[in-house]
Design a protein around this motif. Structure first.
Motif, short mmCIF file in Angstrom:
data_model
loop_
_atom_site.label_atom_id
_atom_site.label_comp_id
_atom_site.label_asym_id
_atom_site.label_seq_id
_atom_site.Cartn_x
_atom_site.Cartn_y
_atom_site.Cartn_z
N UNK A 1 0.82 -1.21 0.00
CA UNK A 1 0.00 0.00 0.00
C UNK A 1 0.86 1.26 0.00
N UNK A 2 1.92 1.27 0.79
CA UNK A 2 2.81 2.44 0.84
C UNK A 2 3.48 2.64 -0.51
N UNK A 3 3.97 1.54 -1.09
CA UNK A 3 4.63 1.64 -2.40
C UNK A 3 3.66 2.16 -3.45
N UNK A 4 2.44 1.62 -3.47
CA UNK A 4 1.47 2.06 -4.48
C UNK A 4 1.06 3.50 -4.25
N UNK A 5 0.97 3.94 -2.99
CA UNK A 5 0.65 5.33 -2.72
C UNK A 5 1.72 6.27 -3.26
#
Length: 288
Positions: A205-209
Protein backbone atom coordinates in the motif's frame (compact mmCIF):
# COMPACT_ATOMS: atom_id res chain seq x y z
CA UNK A 1 6.05 -44.08 -51.89
CA UNK A 2 7.98 -43.87 -48.64
CA UNK A 3 6.17 -42.52 -45.63
CA UNK A 4 7.59 -41.05 -42.48
CA UNK A 5 7.99 -43.68 -39.76
CA UNK A 6 5.24 -43.51 -37.18
CA UNK A 7 6.51 -42.77 -33.70
CA UNK A 8 4.83 -43.74 -30.47
CA UNK A 9 3.25 -40.71 -28.82
CA UNK A 10 4.12 -42.14 -25.43
CA UNK A 11 7.83 -42.01 -26.32
CA UNK A 12 7.55 -38.36 -27.26
CA UNK A 13 5.59 -37.38 -24.16
CA UNK A 14 7.95 -39.37 -21.96
CA UNK A 15 10.86 -37.53 -23.57
CA UNK A 16 9.46 -34.21 -22.32
CA UNK A 17 10.95 -34.93 -18.90
CA UNK A 18 14.37 -35.73 -20.36
CA UNK A 19 14.21 -32.59 -22.50
CA UNK A 20 13.39 -30.52 -19.42
CA UNK A 21 16.27 -32.10 -17.51
CA UNK A 22 18.68 -30.89 -20.21
CA UNK A 23 17.67 -27.25 -19.78
CA UNK A 24 20.39 -25.09 -18.20
CA UNK A 25 20.39 -24.99 -14.42
CA UNK A 26 20.32 -21.68 -12.60
CA UNK A 27 22.87 -22.31 -9.86
CA UNK A 28 26.38 -21.03 -9.35
CA UNK A 29 28.52 -22.33 -6.51
CA UNK A 30 25.37 -23.43 -4.73
CA UNK A 31 23.61 -20.07 -5.14
CA UNK A 32 20.20 -20.18 -6.78
CA UNK A 33 20.44 -17.60 -9.57
CA UNK A 34 16.65 -17.70 -9.95
CA UNK A 35 16.55 -15.45 -6.90
CA UNK A 36 17.68 -12.75 -9.33
CA UNK A 37 14.42 -11.84 -11.06
CA UNK A 38 15.81 -11.20 -14.55
CA UNK A 39 17.67 -14.53 -14.49
CA UNK A 40 14.47 -16.31 -13.48
CA UNK A 41 12.41 -14.69 -16.24
CA UNK A 42 14.87 -15.53 -19.03
CA UNK A 43 15.76 -19.02 -17.77
CA UNK A 44 14.00 -21.62 -19.99
CA UNK A 45 13.95 -24.05 -17.04
CA UNK A 46 11.65 -21.76 -15.03
CA UNK A 47 8.19 -23.32 -14.83
CA UNK A 48 6.36 -21.11 -12.32
CA UNK A 49 6.06 -17.35 -12.82
CA UNK A 50 3.72 -14.68 -11.48
CA UNK A 51 2.59 -12.31 -14.26
CA UNK A 52 3.55 -9.38 -12.02
CA UNK A 53 7.16 -10.57 -12.11
CA UNK A 54 7.28 -9.87 -15.85
CA UNK A 55 6.23 -6.27 -15.25
CA UNK A 56 8.71 -5.87 -12.39
CA UNK A 57 11.46 -7.32 -14.60
CA UNK A 58 10.67 -4.82 -17.35
CA UNK A 59 10.99 -2.06 -14.75
CA UNK A 60 14.38 -3.39 -13.63
CA UNK A 61 15.61 -3.42 -17.23
CA UNK A 62 14.51 0.20 -17.60
CA UNK A 63 16.47 1.06 -14.44
CA UNK A 64 19.51 -0.78 -15.86
CA UNK A 65 19.07 1.15 -19.11
CA UNK A 66 19.09 4.46 -17.24
CA UNK A 67 22.30 3.64 -15.35
CA UNK A 68 24.18 2.46 -18.44
CA UNK A 69 22.90 5.27 -20.67
CA UNK A 70 23.62 8.03 -18.17
CA UNK A 71 27.16 6.73 -17.72
CA UNK A 72 27.63 6.70 -21.50
CA UNK A 73 26.18 10.19 -21.97
CA UNK A 74 28.27 11.62 -19.13
CA UNK A 75 31.54 10.47 -20.68
CA UNK A 76 30.77 10.74 -24.41
CA UNK A 77 28.19 13.52 -24.83
CA UNK A 78 28.42 15.67 -21.73
CA UNK A 79 27.25 18.84 -23.48
CA UNK A 80 23.65 17.59 -23.62
CA UNK A 81 23.64 17.36 -19.82
CA UNK A 82 24.64 21.01 -19.56
CA UNK A 83 21.93 22.37 -21.85
CA UNK A 84 18.89 20.77 -23.49
CA UNK A 85 15.23 21.68 -24.20
CA UNK A 86 13.88 19.74 -21.22
CA UNK A 87 16.25 21.34 -18.71
CA UNK A 88 15.38 24.78 -20.08
CA UNK A 89 11.70 24.23 -19.31
CA UNK A 90 11.68 22.28 -16.03
CA UNK A 91 14.95 23.49 -14.49
CA UNK A 92 16.78 20.17 -14.07
CA UNK A 93 17.82 17.12 -16.06
CA UNK A 94 15.04 14.59 -16.36
CA UNK A 95 16.44 11.05 -16.29
CA UNK A 96 15.34 10.56 -19.92
CA UNK A 97 18.10 12.95 -21.02
CA UNK A 98 20.55 10.15 -20.39
CA UNK A 99 19.30 8.15 -23.39
CA UNK A 100 18.12 10.94 -25.69
CA UNK A 101 21.26 11.20 -27.84
CA UNK A 102 23.97 9.01 -29.41
CA UNK A 103 25.73 6.85 -28.41
CA UNK A 104 23.52 6.21 -25.36
CA UNK A 105 20.31 5.92 -27.42
CA UNK A 106 21.81 2.91 -29.23
CA UNK A 107 22.25 1.12 -25.89
CA UNK A 108 18.75 2.13 -24.87
CA UNK A 109 17.23 0.73 -28.06
CA UNK A 110 19.03 -2.57 -27.49
CA UNK A 111 17.75 -2.90 -23.91
CA UNK A 112 14.24 -1.86 -24.91
CA UNK A 113 13.78 -5.12 -26.86
CA UNK A 114 13.95 -7.51 -23.85
CA UNK A 115 12.01 -5.00 -21.72
CA UNK A 116 9.25 -4.95 -24.35
CA UNK A 117 9.23 -8.76 -24.40
CA UNK A 118 8.69 -8.83 -20.64
CA UNK A 119 5.97 -6.19 -20.87
CA UNK A 120 4.16 -8.15 -23.61
CA UNK A 121 4.56 -11.33 -21.53
CA UNK A 122 2.99 -9.60 -18.56
CA UNK A 123 -0.03 -8.48 -20.59
CA UNK A 124 -0.56 -11.94 -22.11
CA UNK A 125 -0.08 -13.96 -18.91
CA UNK A 126 -2.09 -11.56 -16.78
CA UNK A 127 -4.97 -11.92 -19.24
CA UNK A 128 -4.66 -15.71 -19.12
CA UNK A 129 -4.68 -15.70 -15.34
CA UNK A 130 -7.75 -13.46 -15.27
CA UNK A 131 -9.58 -16.11 -17.33
CA UNK A 132 -8.40 -18.90 -15.01
CA UNK A 133 -9.45 -17.16 -11.78
CA UNK A 134 -12.58 -15.42 -13.04
CA UNK A 135 -14.70 -17.31 -10.49
CA UNK A 136 -13.23 -15.19 -7.68
CA UNK A 137 -13.48 -11.89 -9.58
CA UNK A 138 -16.37 -9.52 -10.00
CA UNK A 139 -17.29 -8.45 -13.52
CA UNK A 140 -15.73 -5.02 -12.88
CA UNK A 141 -12.45 -6.56 -11.73
CA UNK A 142 -12.38 -8.87 -14.74
CA UNK A 143 -13.08 -6.21 -17.37
CA UNK A 144 -10.79 -3.66 -15.74
CA UNK A 145 -7.93 -6.17 -15.76
CA UNK A 146 -8.38 -7.24 -19.38
CA UNK A 147 -8.84 -3.70 -20.73
CA UNK A 148 -5.76 -2.39 -18.91
CA UNK A 149 -3.69 -5.35 -20.14
CA UNK A 150 -4.59 -4.49 -23.74
CA UNK A 151 -3.96 -0.77 -23.26
CA UNK A 152 -0.59 -1.43 -21.65
CA UNK A 153 0.53 -3.65 -24.54
CA UNK A 154 -0.50 -0.93 -27.00
CA UNK A 155 1.37 1.62 -24.89
CA UNK A 156 4.62 -0.35 -24.87
CA UNK A 157 4.30 -0.85 -28.64
CA UNK A 158 4.91 2.85 -29.28
CA UNK A 159 7.53 3.30 -26.55
CA UNK A 160 10.32 2.89 -29.11
CA UNK A 161 9.33 6.23 -30.66
CA UNK A 162 11.05 7.78 -27.66
CA UNK A 163 14.41 7.11 -29.33
CA UNK A 164 13.32 8.12 -32.84
CA UNK A 165 11.81 11.47 -31.83
CA UNK A 166 14.25 13.03 -29.37
CA UNK A 167 13.55 16.38 -27.61
CA UNK A 168 15.58 18.24 -30.21
CA UNK A 169 13.25 17.00 -32.96
CA UNK A 170 9.95 17.48 -31.11
CA UNK A 171 9.88 17.98 -27.37
CA UNK A 172 6.10 17.57 -27.14
CA UNK A 173 5.97 14.30 -29.10
CA UNK A 174 8.97 12.93 -27.22
CA UNK A 175 7.46 13.75 -23.84
CA UNK A 176 3.98 12.53 -24.84
CA UNK A 177 5.39 9.08 -25.70
CA UNK A 178 7.02 8.82 -22.30
CA UNK A 179 4.11 10.25 -20.29
CA UNK A 180 1.53 7.95 -21.90
CA UNK A 181 3.69 5.02 -20.76
CA UNK A 182 3.73 6.47 -17.22
CA UNK A 183 -0.08 6.63 -17.22
CA UNK A 184 -0.85 3.21 -18.71
CA UNK A 185 1.73 1.45 -16.54
CA UNK A 186 0.14 2.99 -13.46
CA UNK A 187 -3.29 1.96 -14.74
CA UNK A 188 -2.35 -1.69 -15.17
CA UNK A 189 -0.69 -1.76 -11.75
CA UNK A 190 -3.87 -0.28 -10.23
CA UNK A 191 -5.96 -2.97 -11.97
CA UNK A 192 -3.84 -5.74 -10.49
CA UNK A 193 -4.05 -4.30 -6.99
CA UNK A 194 -7.81 -3.92 -7.47
CA UNK A 195 -7.94 -7.69 -8.03
CA UNK A 196 -5.91 -8.41 -4.88
CA UNK A 197 -7.15 -5.65 -2.61
CA UNK A 198 -7.96 -8.00 0.28
CA UNK A 199 -4.48 -9.49 0.45
CA UNK A 200 -2.33 -6.34 0.31
CA UNK A 201 0.42 -5.74 2.86
CA UNK A 202 1.38 -2.38 4.34
CA UNK A 203 4.45 -2.34 2.09
CA UNK A 204 2.27 -2.88 -1.00
CA UNK A 205 0.00 0.00 0.00
CA UNK A 206 2.81 2.44 0.84
CA UNK A 207 4.63 1.64 -2.40
CA UNK A 208 1.47 2.06 -4.48
CA UNK A 209 0.65 5.33 -2.72
CA UNK A 210 4.09 6.73 -3.54
CA UNK A 211 3.87 5.35 -7.09
CA UNK A 212 0.45 6.95 -7.60
CA UNK A 213 1.66 10.30 -6.27
CA UNK A 214 4.61 10.27 -8.66
CA UNK A 215 2.62 8.95 -11.65
CA UNK A 216 0.11 11.80 -11.32
CA UNK A 217 2.33 14.58 -9.96
CA UNK A 218 5.23 14.25 -12.39
CA UNK A 219 3.21 14.55 -15.65
CA UNK A 220 1.06 17.40 -14.30
CA UNK A 221 4.03 19.49 -13.15
CA UNK A 222 6.01 18.84 -16.33
CA UNK A 223 3.10 19.83 -18.56
CA UNK A 224 2.50 23.03 -16.55
CA UNK A 225 6.13 24.03 -17.10
CA UNK A 226 5.95 23.18 -20.81
CA UNK A 227 2.78 25.23 -21.37
CA UNK A 228 4.11 28.19 -19.37
CA UNK A 229 7.34 28.25 -21.38
CA UNK A 230 6.02 27.52 -24.88
CA UNK A 231 2.68 29.35 -24.83
CA UNK A 232 3.02 32.08 -22.22
CA UNK A 233 6.67 32.98 -22.70
CA UNK A 234 7.69 32.25 -19.12
CA UNK A 235 11.46 32.30 -18.72
CA UNK A 236 12.38 28.97 -17.19
CA UNK A 237 10.19 26.71 -15.03
CA UNK A 238 7.12 28.25 -13.43
CA UNK A 239 7.02 25.42 -10.85
CA UNK A 240 10.05 25.38 -8.48
CA UNK A 241 12.30 22.74 -10.01
CA UNK A 242 12.69 20.72 -6.81
CA UNK A 243 8.96 19.87 -6.73
CA UNK A 244 9.03 18.38 -10.22
CA UNK A 245 12.40 16.76 -9.55
CA UNK A 246 11.00 15.05 -6.44
CA UNK A 247 8.05 13.55 -8.37
CA UNK A 248 10.28 12.56 -11.29
CA UNK A 249 12.89 10.71 -9.28
CA UNK A 250 10.28 9.21 -6.96
CA UNK A 251 8.65 7.61 -10.02
CA UNK A 252 11.90 6.05 -11.17
CA UNK A 253 12.63 4.90 -7.63
CA UNK A 254 9.25 3.15 -7.43
CA UNK A 255 9.96 1.57 -10.81
CA UNK A 256 13.22 0.08 -9.55
CA UNK A 257 11.51 -1.23 -6.38
CA UNK A 258 8.63 -2.91 -8.24
CA UNK A 259 10.10 -6.36 -7.72
CA UNK A 260 10.06 -5.91 -3.93
CA UNK A 261 6.73 -4.18 -3.33
CA UNK A 262 4.45 -4.91 -6.30
CA UNK A 263 1.78 -7.27 -4.90
CA UNK A 264 1.76 -10.66 -6.60
CA UNK A 265 -1.25 -12.78 -7.44
CA UNK A 266 -1.36 -16.45 -8.36
CA UNK A 267 1.54 -17.86 -10.36
CA UNK A 268 1.12 -19.72 -13.64
CA UNK A 269 2.59 -23.22 -13.99
CA UNK A 270 4.24 -23.84 -17.38
CA UNK A 271 5.50 -27.34 -16.58
CA UNK A 272 2.80 -28.99 -18.72
CA UNK A 273 4.44 -28.09 -22.06
CA UNK A 274 4.72 -31.14 -24.33
CA UNK A 275 6.17 -31.94 -27.73
CA UNK A 276 3.59 -32.27 -30.54
CA UNK A 277 5.02 -34.32 -33.45
CA UNK A 278 5.06 -32.61 -36.84
CA UNK A 279 3.46 -35.60 -38.57
CA UNK A 280 0.53 -35.45 -36.14
CA UNK A 281 -0.17 -31.81 -36.93
CA UNK A 282 0.09 -32.48 -40.67
CA UNK A 283 -2.27 -35.45 -40.45
CA UNK A 284 -4.78 -33.39 -38.50
CA UNK A 285 -4.76 -30.62 -41.09
CA UNK A 286 -4.93 -33.06 -44.01
CA UNK A 287 -7.94 -34.98 -42.74
CA UNK A 288 -9.84 -32.24 -40.88
Amino acid sequence: METAPMRDDRDINNNSNSIRSKLPSATMNGFDLNKILLVKLFNPATTEVCPEEYLAGAGQLLALMLVSCWSTTYFFNHDIIVTNPIKTRIGYNNLCIGFDSPPACYIAQYLTAPASYLAYSFGLHDWKRTQLVESRLTSRQRYFSVVTDVLFVLSISIFGLLFLVNPFVSLWVHSAVFLQYVFFRWLVVAANLFELRRGLTLGNKVWFGAYTLASVGMPVLILIDYVAYDYYGHDGPIIPWYFTWSMDYLWFGCLALSGMFFAKGEALDHSGIKIVPTYQRQATSDFA
